[in-house]
Design a protein around this motif. Structure first.
Motif, mmCIF file in Angstrom:
data_model
loop_
_atom_site.group_PDB
_atom_site.id
_atom_site.type_symbol
_atom_site.label_atom_id
_atom_site.label_comp_id
_atom_site.label_asym_id
_atom_site.label_seq_id
_atom_site.Cartn_x
_atom_site.Cartn_y
_atom_site.Cartn_z
ATOM 1 N N ALA A 175 9.472 11.783 8.888
ATOM 2 C CA ALA A 175 8.454 11.867 7.826
ATOM 3 C C ALA A 175 9.067 12.049 6.446
ATOM 4 N N ARG A 176 10.252 11.537 6.235
ATOM 5 C CA ARG A 176 10.862 11.539 4.900
ATOM 6 C C ARG A 176 10.843 10.111 4.346
ATOM 7 N N SER A 177 10.718 10.009 3.047
ATOM 8 C CA SER A 177 10.754 8.697 2.415
ATOM 9 C C SER A 177 12.190 8.182 2.400
ATOM 10 N N LEU A 178 12.422 7.042 3.052
ATOM 11 C CA LEU A 178 13.758 6.462 3.168
ATOM 12 C C LEU A 178 13.793 5.172 2.357
ATOM 13 N N SER A 179 14.571 5.168 1.304
ATOM 14 C CA SER A 179 14.584 4.038 0.380
ATOM 15 C C SER A 179 15.085 2.761 1.051
ATOM 16 N N ALA A 180 14.432 1.659 0.716
ATOM 17 C CA ALA A 180 14.855 0.345 1.199
ATOM 18 C C ALA A 180 15.207 -0.557 0.026
ATOM 19 N N ASP A 181 15.606 0.051 -1.084
ATOM 20 C CA ASP A 181 15.864 -0.712 -2.302
ATOM 21 C C ASP A 181 17.262 -1.297 -2.371
ATOM 22 N N GLY A 210 0.807 -1.206 0.000
ATOM 23 C CA GLY A 210 0.000 0.000 0.000
ATOM 24 C C GLY A 210 0.848 1.267 0.000
ATOM 25 N N GLU A 211 0.174 2.366 0.223
ATOM 26 C CA GLU A 211 0.820 3.678 0.154
ATOM 27 C C GLU A 211 0.300 4.536 1.303
ATOM 28 N N VAL A 212 1.194 5.253 1.957
ATOM 29 C CA VAL A 212 0.797 6.071 3.091
ATOM 30 C C VAL A 212 1.450 7.439 2.992
ATOM 31 N N ARG A 213 0.693 8.463 3.364
ATOM 32 C CA ARG A 213 1.216 9.828 3.394
ATOM 33 C C ARG A 213 1.444 10.203 4.851
ATOM 34 N N VAL A 214 2.658 10.677 5.174
ATOM 35 C CA VAL A 214 3.032 10.992 6.551
ATOM 36 C C VAL A 214 3.490 12.449 6.628
ATOM 37 N N THR A 215 3.002 13.161 7.648
ATOM 38 C CA THR A 215 3.381 14.551 7.877
ATOM 39 C C THR A 215 3.841 14.702 9.314
ATOM 40 N N GLN A 216 5.044 15.262 9.503
ATOM 41 C CA GLN A 216 5.564 15.521 10.843
ATOM 42 C C GLN A 216 6.777 16.443 10.754
#
Length: 356
Positions: A152-158, A93-99
Motif C-alpha cells: 500500500a505504498r505509492s511506487l513510482s513508475a516514472d 484515475g486515482e485510487v487510495r489504498v490502505t493495508q
C-alpha cells in the motif's frame, strides 16, 4: 472511453440496468479475484469491464470501472485467499489504498497489495483503469518480511525499472490476447523477473533475490513448463534451456539435488500420464499408439519398451487388466442386485395400488 481500447474485455449486457451491471461486477470480482465488499456512489450509471490473461506462472488482469470503494475484511481473507501479491498499475484515475498500516493515494503509478491481509481501496473521483499482475507468494524470490514493508505504498513508475515494468505491463495488456499460449507463458516469466527486479530495487538492494531462492523458482517454472509440454516430442533439456534463456548445463545443474534428472523426469511424467489414460474406460477405443503419441512418444516400439521397463508389463497388458477389473465388479453388482430383487418380493411406492 469504454470498450475497444481495453481489448477483449468481458462486459455485462449493455442494455442491463445499472443495478444489474454493478451486481455483475461484484460477482465477477468475488469469483475471479477474491471475496471483497464493494460499494459505489451510484449504481444507476455504473459501468465496468474486466479481462483476464493467463501467463503461466503469473496472471494479468485489467479492470475499468466507475467510482467504487472496496473493503476486504479478515472474514473475507479466511473465506478465500488465493495467496497472491497484486502489483497494480493505475493507468487512469486515482485510487487510495490502505493495508498493513500504510495508506497511500496513487495516480499513474504502481501499488503492491497482499490478498492474505485485510485492505481497503477507494476510487471516488471519476473512473479508474488499472492493470494488475497477480504473483503467487511463493513465486516471488524476495524476503516476505521485507516485501510487506512495500504494501500500500505509492511506487513510482516514472523512471528506471519502474518505467520499464509499467511499459511492459501495458504492452502485454494490449498485445497479450493476440499471442499464442506458449508465448504468453514466456512473457509471464519475463513479467515475474521484471517485477522482482523492480521490487528488489525498491527494497534498496537490486540483488535482494537470494540466489538459492531464484534457482528454486526457476526449477519450479521448468517443472510447470515440462508438464504443459509433455505432448511435444521435441521436449528436451535443450529446448527447456532455450525457452528459459539458460545453458543446457545450467538446466542439468538445477536438477542435481532432485530425485531424477531432467530427462528422466520428462520420461517418467509421460509414462505416468499414458499409464492413467490406458486404464481409463472412456479412452478404451483409442489405440495404444495414439495415447503414446499424445504424451510425446514418437515411436510405438520405444514407448512399449519404456513402459515395460517402468511397470513390468506391456501397455496392452496393463490396459487389459485395468479394464477387466471394473467389468467384473459391475457383473458382480448386477448379479447381487438381481438376487436381492428376487428375494425381496414386491415393493409398493407412493402412487401404486397395493390391493389386488
Amino acid at each position: 472511453m469504454w470498450g475497444d481500447h481495453m481489448g477483449s474485455l468481458v462486459l455485462p449486457d449493455a442494455d442491463a440496468a445499472g443495478d444489474d451491471r454493478f451486481d455483475w461486477f461484484c460477482e465477477t470480482v468475488y469469483r475471479d479475484f477474491m471475496p471483497v465488499m464493494l460499494s459505489t456512489p451510484s449504481t444507476a450509471d455504473f459501468r465496468a469491464g474486466v479481462r483476464e490473461l493467463d501467463l503461466g506462472v503469473v496472471r494479468l488482469s485489467s479492470v475499468a470501472c466507475s467510482p467504487v470503494v472496496s473493503r476486504r475484511t479478515p472474514t473475507h481473507v479466511r473465506r478465500a485467499d488465493p495467496e497472491y501479491l497484486q502489483l497494480g498499475l493505475i493507468s487512469h484515475g486515482e485510487v487510495r489504498v490502505t493495508q498493513h498500516g500504510n495508506d497511500s493515494v496513487i495516480a499513474g503509478g504502481l501499488v503492491l497489495t497482499d490478498t492474505s491481509r485485510p485492505s481497503e481501496g477507494a476510487c471516488t473521483d471519476g473512473r479508474i483503469e488499472t492493470v494488475v499482475l497477480h504473483i503467487p507468494r511463493q513465486a516471488l524470490a524476495l524476503s516476505p518480511d521485507r516485501v510487506d514493508g512495500l504494501l500500500a505504498r505509492s511506487l513510482s513508475a516514472d523512471a528506471g525499472s519502474g518505467a520499464i515494468l509499467a511499459d511492459f505491463l501495458m504492452t502485454l495488456h494490449a498485445q497479450g490476447p493476440r499471442c499464442r499460449p506458449e508465448e504468453r507463458r514466456a512473457m509471464g516469466t519475463v513479467a515475474l523477473d521484471l517485477a522482482t527486479a523492480f521490487l528488489a530495487r525498491r527494497l534498496g538492494d537490486p540483488g535482494a533475490a537470494p540466489g538459492e531462492a531464484r534457482a528454486q523458482e526457476t526449477l519450479q517454472r521448468i517443472y510447470r513448463f515440462v508438464e504443459s509440454n509433455l505432448g511435444d516430442p521435441g521436449l528436451t533439456p535443450g529446448t527447456i534451456a532455450d525457452r528459459h534463456s539458460m545453458s543446457v548445463r545450467g538446466v542439468h545443474r538445477l536438477f542435481d539435488d532432485e530425485p531424477r534428472t531432467v530427462a528422466a523426469h520428462i520420461r517418467q511424467s509421460r509414462l505416468e500420464h499414458a499409464h492413467a489414460d490406458l486404464a481409463s474406460g472412456e479412452l478404451s477405443a483409442q489405440p495404444v499408439h495414439v495415447i503414446a503419441a499424445r504424451w510425446g512418444f514418437s515411436s510405438a516400439t520405444g514407448f512399449s519398451r519404456a513402459f515395460r521397463a517402468a511397470y513390468g508389463i506391456t501397455p496392452v497388458e496393463h490396459r487389459a487388466s485395468s479394464l477387466v477389473a471394473p467389468r467384473h465388479a459391475v457383473d458382480r453388482n448386477t448379479a447381487r442386485s438381481a438376487h436381492q430383487s428376487a428375494s425381496a418380493g414386491p415393493r409398493f411406492f407412493a402412487g401404486d395400488s397395493a390391493t389386488a
